[in-house]
Design a protein around this motif. Structure first.
Motif, PDB file in Angstrom:
ATOM      1  N   LEU A   6      -8.119 -11.768 -23.212  1.00 13.99           N
ATOM      2  CA  LEU A   6      -6.688 -11.499 -23.265  1.00 13.99           C
ATOM      3  C   LEU A   6      -5.979 -12.703 -23.869  1.00 13.99           C
ATOM      4  O   LEU A   6      -6.287 -13.844 -23.515  1.00 13.99           O
ATOM      5  CB  LEU A   6      -6.128 -11.214 -21.870  1.00 13.99           C
ATOM      6  N   ALA A  22      -9.592  -6.800 -18.366  1.00 11.17           N
ATOM      7  CA  ALA A  22     -10.046  -6.460 -19.713  1.00 11.17           C
ATOM      8  C   ALA A  22     -11.558  -6.350 -19.713  1.00 11.17           C
ATOM      9  O   ALA A  22     -12.252  -7.032 -18.951  1.00 11.17           O
ATOM     10  CB  ALA A  22      -9.605  -7.529 -20.716  1.00 11.17           C
ATOM     11  N   TRP A  87     -16.494  -8.426 -18.595  1.00 11.60           N
ATOM     12  CA  TRP A  87     -15.148  -8.109 -18.136  1.00 11.60           C
ATOM     13  C   TRP A  87     -14.527  -9.318 -17.453  1.00 11.60           C
ATOM     14  O   TRP A  87     -15.231 -10.234 -17.020  1.00 11.60           O
ATOM     15  CB  TRP A  87     -15.161  -6.918 -17.176  1.00 11.60           C
ATOM     16  N   ALA A 120      -8.951  -2.160 -16.227  1.00  5.91           N
ATOM     17  CA  ALA A 120      -9.115  -2.545 -17.636  1.00  5.91           C
ATOM     18  C   ALA A 120      -8.606  -1.458 -18.579  1.00  5.91           C
ATOM     19  O   ALA A 120      -8.343  -1.739 -19.756  1.00  5.91           O
ATOM     20  CB  ALA A 120     -10.586  -2.842 -17.925  1.00  5.91           C
ATOM     21  N   ALA A 124      -1.819  -1.858 -22.251  1.00  4.93           N
ATOM     22  CA  ALA A 124      -1.463  -3.264 -22.438  1.00  4.93           C
ATOM     23  C   ALA A 124       0.056  -3.413 -22.471  1.00  4.93           C
ATOM     24  O   ALA A 124       0.758  -2.632 -23.101  1.00  4.93           O
ATOM     25  CB  ALA A 124      -2.069  -3.777 -23.738  1.00  4.93           C
TER      26      ALA A 124
END
Length: 271
Positions: A6, A22, A87, A120, A124
């Motif tokens: 990120l 993420a 992740w 995740a 966004a």
């Protein structure tokens, strides 16, 4: 070198949700140099192995585990294998009071893994709706429970001593775990007596120097095996005179021969 999962701008944004997550799958090795940020971070792998370095030590993280890094703590990452599948969860500093104040490794529960996968996939830049906020709280609770109930010493970690003299020895062994020098030589490098080196090293790491070197060799072996190297080549590169001696060490520490151990870890977390 790899960009963070990120962007820093998103992590530091004043209006960012208190939890961000993420996932990434990409070919090749992923390597992120030492850095720090204001959020706490939980990072792990979907498959394969990750090396996570912190000021407290270094962990080799299989897909069953993860490493928690508190806010503002320097850390680095490197994947091992032909592709990266991993992740991260980022927790706002204000939400980290109940989470560990020091870096640690922990086991990933099925609930934690599923919560990460759900988080995740959130859009966004969007604020959390009430259902998402509740799940984010559950995810934070799962991190706290895993850290409280786990055995960090049983994870695949390599704790680093804090004394600069001992750190000189530890770094030399971590860089070259096949180094054959004995206790007297390492004591000379640290400008300590053999007795003092032995006592201080055990007090600061929880392992004797011999045990710590075996652990360093084990972690290096796992990294090289995950990258696809042959067992014989790995055994020799880690300082073992024979494959049988290497396999015996591996089985003693991890309960299975090298190839079977890695395959078992893959099968346990396969989609």
């Amino acid at each position: 070198m790899s960009d963070p999962l990120l962007a820093r701008e998103r992590l530091d944004a004043a209006d960012a949700p208190f939890l961000l997550a993420a996932r990434l799958r990409a070919p090749g090795v992923r390597e992120t140099p030492e850095h720090r940020h204001a959020r706490g971070q939980l990072l792990g792998a979907d498959r394969g192995l990750l090396s996570v370095g912190t000021g407290r030590g270094r962990w080799l993280v299989p897909a069953s585990d993860a490493v928690w890094v508190p806010p503002h703590q320097p850390h680095s990452l490197r994947s091992h294998g032909a592709a990266f599948s991993g992740w991260s969860v980022y927790v706002a500093e204000a939400e980290c009071a109940a989470l560990p104040a020091q870096p640690c490794a922990l086991a990933v529960s099925p609930l934690l893994r599923e919560a990460v996968a759900r988080a995740a996939g959130w859009p966004a830049g969007a604020s959390l709706d009430p259902a998402q906020a509740r799940l984010a709280r559950v995810l934070i609770d799962e991190i706290a429970l895993a850290a409280a109930g786990g055995d960090d010493g049983g994870r695949l970690g390599l704790p680093m001593p804090q004394d600069p003299r001992l750190l000189r020895v530890a770094r030399a062994l971590a860089d070259a775990p096949d180094d054959p020098r004995g206790l007297a030589a390492w004591a000379g490098l640290a400008y300590l007596s053999e007795r003092s080196l032995t006592r201080l090293f055990a007090a600061q790491t929880g392992y004797s120097l011999l045990q710590w070197r075996q652990r360093a060799r084990l972690l290096r072996a796992l990294e090289r095996l995950a990258a696809g190297e042959a067992v014989t080549a790995v055994a020799l590169a880690c300082g073992y005179d024979s494959v049988s001696a290497f396999t015996a060490m591996f089985r003693r520490h991890l309960g299975a021969a090298p190839t079977r151990y890695l395959q078992g870890r893959e099968d346990a977390t396969a989609d």
